[in-house]
Design an enzyme around this catalytic site. Structure first.
Site, PDB file in Angstrom:
ATOM      1  N   HIS A  39      -5.229  50.264  48.117  1.00 50.30           N
ATOM      2  CA  HIS A  39      -5.736  50.567  46.762  1.00 50.30           C
ATOM      3  C   HIS A  39      -4.785  51.591  46.129  1.00 50.30           C
ATOM      4  CE1 HIS A  39      -8.511  50.783  43.537  1.00 50.30           C
ATOM      5  NE2 HIS A  39      -9.463  51.532  44.051  1.00 50.30           N
ATOM      6  N   HIS A  52      -2.801  40.949  44.111  1.00 48.61           N
ATOM      7  CA  HIS A  52      -4.045  41.542  43.596  1.00 48.61           C
ATOM      8  C   HIS A  52      -5.227  40.672  43.999  1.00 48.61           C
ATOM      9  CE1 HIS A  52      -6.944  43.372  40.861  1.00 48.61           C
ATOM     10  NE2 HIS A  52      -6.143  44.418  40.895  1.00 48.61           N
TER      11      HIS A  52
HETATM   12  N1  HAX Z   1       3.012  41.054  50.254  1.00 53.08           N
HETATM   13  C1  HAX Z   1       2.868  40.267  51.334  1.00 53.08           C
HETATM   14  N2  HAX Z   1       1.743  39.596  51.640  1.00 53.08           N
HETATM   15  C2  HAX Z   1       0.743  39.705  50.772  1.00 53.08           C
HETATM   16  C3  HAX Z   1       0.814  40.466  49.594  1.00 53.08           C
HETATM   17  C4  HAX Z   1       2.002  41.179  49.360  1.00 53.08           C
HETATM   18  N3  HAX Z   1       2.174  41.977  48.316  1.00 53.08           N
HETATM   19  N4  HAX Z   1      -0.344  40.371  48.939  1.00 53.08           N
HETATM   20  C5  HAX Z   1      -1.153  39.590  49.673  1.00 53.08           C
HETATM   21  N5  HAX Z   1      -0.491  39.184  50.797  1.00 53.08           N
HETATM   22  C6  HAX Z   1      -1.036  38.414  51.901  1.00 53.08           C
HETATM   23  C7  HAX Z   1      -2.250  39.142  52.456  1.00 53.08           C
HETATM   24  O1  HAX Z   1      -1.870  40.198  53.345  1.00 53.08           O
HETATM   25  C8  HAX Z   1      -2.997  38.032  53.120  1.00 53.08           C
HETATM   26  O2  HAX Z   1      -2.360  37.768  54.357  1.00 53.08           O
HETATM   27  P1  HAX Z   1      -3.215  37.374  55.671  1.00 53.08           P
HETATM   28  O3  HAX Z   1      -3.869  36.068  55.304  1.00 53.08           O
HETATM   29  O4  HAX Z   1      -2.185  37.282  56.724  1.00 53.08           O
HETATM   30  O5  HAX Z   1      -4.224  38.477  55.877  1.00 53.08           O
HETATM   31  C9  HAX Z   1      -2.721  36.853  52.196  1.00 53.08           C
HETATM   32  O6  HAX Z   1      -1.538  37.185  51.444  1.00 53.08           O
HETATM   33  C10 HAX Z   1      -3.853  36.574  51.219  1.00 53.08           C
HETATM   34  O7  HAX Z   1      -4.144  37.763  50.518  1.00 53.08           O
HETATM   35  P2  HAX Z   1      -4.706  37.710  49.004  1.00 53.08           P
HETATM   36  O8  HAX Z   1      -6.007  37.003  49.008  1.00 53.08           O
HETATM   37  O9  HAX Z   1      -3.650  37.227  48.061  1.00 53.08           O
HETATM   38  O10 HAX Z   1      -4.892  39.244  48.650  1.00 53.08           O
HETATM   39  P3  HAX Z   1      -6.138  40.196  48.981  1.00 53.08           P
HETATM   40  O11 HAX Z   1      -7.135  40.030  47.903  1.00 53.08           O
HETATM   41  O12 HAX Z   1      -6.597  40.023  50.384  1.00 53.08           O
HETATM   42  O13 HAX Z   1      -5.453  41.628  48.909  1.00 53.08           O
HETATM   43  C11 HAX Z   1      -4.043  43.295  47.994  1.00 53.08           C
HETATM   44  C12 HAX Z   1      -5.030  42.171  47.679  1.00 53.08           C
HETATM   45  C13 HAX Z   1      -3.749  44.050  46.723  1.00 53.08           C
HETATM   46  C14 HAX Z   1      -4.689  44.247  48.994  1.00 53.08           C
HETATM   47  C15 HAX Z   1      -2.745  42.669  48.560  1.00 53.08           C
HETATM   48  O14 HAX Z   1      -2.153  41.848  47.586  1.00 53.08           O
HETATM   49  C16 HAX Z   1      -1.761  43.704  49.055  1.00 53.08           C
HETATM   50  O15 HAX Z   1      -1.847  44.151  50.204  1.00 53.08           O
HETATM   51  N6  HAX Z   1      -0.770  44.138  48.183  1.00 53.08           N
HETATM   52  C17 HAX Z   1       0.134  45.184  48.517  1.00 53.08           C
HETATM   53  C18 HAX Z   1      -0.550  46.550  48.384  1.00 53.08           C
HETATM   54  C19 HAX Z   1      -0.820  46.872  46.932  1.00 53.08           C
HETATM   55  O16 HAX Z   1       0.022  46.700  46.059  1.00 53.08           O
HETATM   56  N7  HAX Z   1      -2.035  47.398  46.637  1.00 53.08           N
HETATM   57  C20 HAX Z   1      -2.413  47.824  45.289  1.00 53.08           C
HETATM   58  C21 HAX Z   1      -3.280  46.813  44.568  1.00 53.08           C
HETATM   59  C22 HAX Z   1      -3.701  47.269  43.182  1.00 53.08           C
HETATM   60  C23 HAX Z   1      -4.725  48.349  43.291  1.00 53.08           C
HETATM   61  O17 HAX Z   1      -5.869  48.184  43.640  1.00 53.08           O
HETATM   62  N8  HAX Z   1      -4.304  49.554  43.038  1.00 53.08           N
HETATM   63  O18 HAX Z   1      -5.124  50.570  43.185  1.00 53.08           O
END
Ligand code: HAX
Length: 446
Positions: free
Chosen positions: A271, A318
């Site tokens: 987050h 996201h």
């Molecule tokens: N890089 C690599 N892999 C990624 C990814 C990224 N930036 N974003 C998602 N994935 C992967 C996930 O890890 C997940 O892998 P597994 O199946 O192996 O567990 C897969 O793609 C499906 O995930 P998703 O459904 O697309 O995404 P989620 O809803 O589970 O998670 C996140 C959303 C933001 C947590 C995720 O995209 C992520 O970890 N991003 C990087 C961290 C980040 O930028 N966080 C800030 C988000 C914005 C926010 O809330 N700010 O406060």
């Protein structure tokens, strides 16, 4: 002055209450959504189970505050006299009442904040008492929590107050806290990174302008702060920080306890902490490149190396958004205008071209596009805030604006204690088995 906002809010609450009451009384049993096993185990993604009128997140359009897109918010809110960005005070009025404020209404919120901004002495002492190497988010959360003793809501509740009036002391606590947050954040910064040399607040400045002043950073950092606090203010109710604030407040905890809890949720790397992770990741890349601009192939290699090491690309992806976050785009436009020759911005610019096709090729992330955290740190770095552990504190100041607006309305509309039901894994397995047999039976009958 200083009462326009509360009077207007009281009117809005009176006109809103019958709508909520009618929905519950006359349509309480209408089905809105179903839930699957995948959603129960998968963090309740997409389950429609919360209500808020402060903001709405469309997967393709991005966030709307009170019905306005972010570009509209920036265009329509009254601008700072000495800058290009709107006053945060105007956003407070918009989030709370749903109306774009007049200049007079912005001045009214300005007055409200001026009356309430002085920090009790013990808050500085709590910050001073933290052991070395504490993360600024832990200090921020504790400093806010300590002020629980100031809560009007807690006092009124224990003295006995009608449920209908709960919102009033929540409003007082919420505005008291919002007015104090910039000073708490600036003091944490001074304490951790400037040997405790703090710059006194200037009561003639607006909330964000005063924050920039207390940080000791020249223009246009006042506009950077206004921009930063506004884009971070709200993102619906289901994200970890907003949901935590709402959940904790639903037990009638006061604003201090609820905002302190939401700060803890924001401090997670998936987050709010993502903005510091982005910067660390970028800096490692810059070091590797020995401070030169990389080629596109080198950027691709760095991104693949990160993914192949089993890590996520910070600042990308996201849970809800399915396009470039407009909060990213607004920061990008600011950077193109004010700092397009900055080395780190060049990296960010190249990553914007390179990462989405790679994440698409990898095929895991549902959104390959950048979120706001991919950009915030680079702007802070450019203006001299290079201690990236601090970036999430800035996020927390902004996010409090939206969450406090939500908490006040939660009380006004009498939202009850949140208490979803849980099942055991065995129960889910039984439900799955039953559904399989039902499908098989259905097929045989055909
Ligand atoms: N890089 C690599 N892999 C990624 C990814 C990224 N930036 N974003 C998602 N994935 C992967 C996930 O890890 C997940 O892998 P597994 O199946 O192996 O567990 C897969 O793609 C499906 O995930 P998703 O459904 O697309 O995404 P989620 O809803 O589970 O998670 C996140 C959303 C933001 C947590 C995720 O995209 C992520 O970890 N991003 C990087 C961290 C980040 O930028 N966080 C800030 C988000 C914005 C926010 O809330 N700010 O406060």
């Amino acid at each position: 002055m200083g009462t326009l906002l509360k009077d207007k809010l009281a009117e809005k609450i009176e006109s809103m209450r019958p709508r909520t009451e009618r929905l519950v009384k006359e349509h309480g049993d209408v089905v809105v959504d179903n839930i699957t096993i995948g959603q129960i185990i998968g963090g309740m993604r997409g389950v429609k189970s919360l209500v808020t009128d402060i903001s709405y997140l469309d997967p393709y359009e991005g966030i709307r505050y009170r019905g306005y897109t972010l570009p509209e918010v920036f265009e329509k809110l009254p601008k700072a006299k000495d800058g290009d960005m709107p006053y945060v005070e105007g956003l407070v009025h918009l989030l709370l009442t749903g109306d774009m404020p007049t200049e007079e209404e912005v001045a009214d919120v300005f007055d409200e904040f001026q009356k309430r901004r002085i920090l009790p002495r013990y808050v500085y002492e709590v910050i001073d008492a933290f052991p070395c190497c504490s993360h600024p988010m832990a200090i921020f959360s504790a400093a806010i929590c300590t002020m629980h003793r100031e809560s009007f809501f807690a006092k009124k509740y224990h003295g006995g107050i009608s449920k209908k009036d709960f919102w009033d002391p929540m409003y007082e606590d919420g505005l008291n806290l919002l007015a104090k947050l910039p000073e708490i954040a600036a003091y944490i910064y001074a304490k951790l990174y400037r040997d405790g040399n703090r710059i006194q607040s200037n009561p003639n400045l607006d909330m964000a302008g005063n924050f920039a002043h207390m940080m000791g950073i020249e223009k246009p950092y006042d506009d950077v702060s206004r921009l930063h606090f506004i884009i971070h203010a709200d993102h619906e109710s289901g994200n970890v920080s907003a949901h935590t604030g709402h959940l904790v407040a639903s037990s009638l905890s006061d604003a201090y306890l609820s905002i302190s809890a939401m700060i803890n949720g924001l401090a997670g790397p998936l987050h709010g902490l993502a903005n510091q992770v982005v910067l660390r990741w970028l800096q490692e890349f810059v070091d590797k490149m020995e401070n030169r601009v990389p080629t596109e192939e080198e950027v691709q290699q760095y991104v693949w190396d990160t993914l192949n090491a089993g890590k996520v690309i910070p600042g990308y992806g996201h849970p809800v958004l399915r396009k470039t976050d407009p909060r990213y785009t607004i920061q990008r436009e600011f950077a193109l205008k004010h700092m397009k020759d900055d080395l780190l911005f060049k990296y960010v610019d190249m990553l914007y071209k390179v990462v989405p096709p790679i994440l698409k090729e990898q095929g895991k992330a549902k959104s390959p596009w950048p979120n706001l955290d991919a950009h915030t740190g680079v702007i802070q770095w450019h203006y001299g805030v290079r201690e990236y552990d601090f970036y999430t504190v800035l996020f927390g100041v902004g996010r409090s604006l939206g969450i406090i607006a939500n908490l006040i309305w939660d009380r006004a509309l009498g939202y009850p204690l949140e208490r979803p039901k849980s099942l055991t894994t065995k129960m889910l397995e039984d439900i799955a088995e039953k559904s399989k047999n039902k499908k098989a039976g259905g097929k045989k009958e055909k």
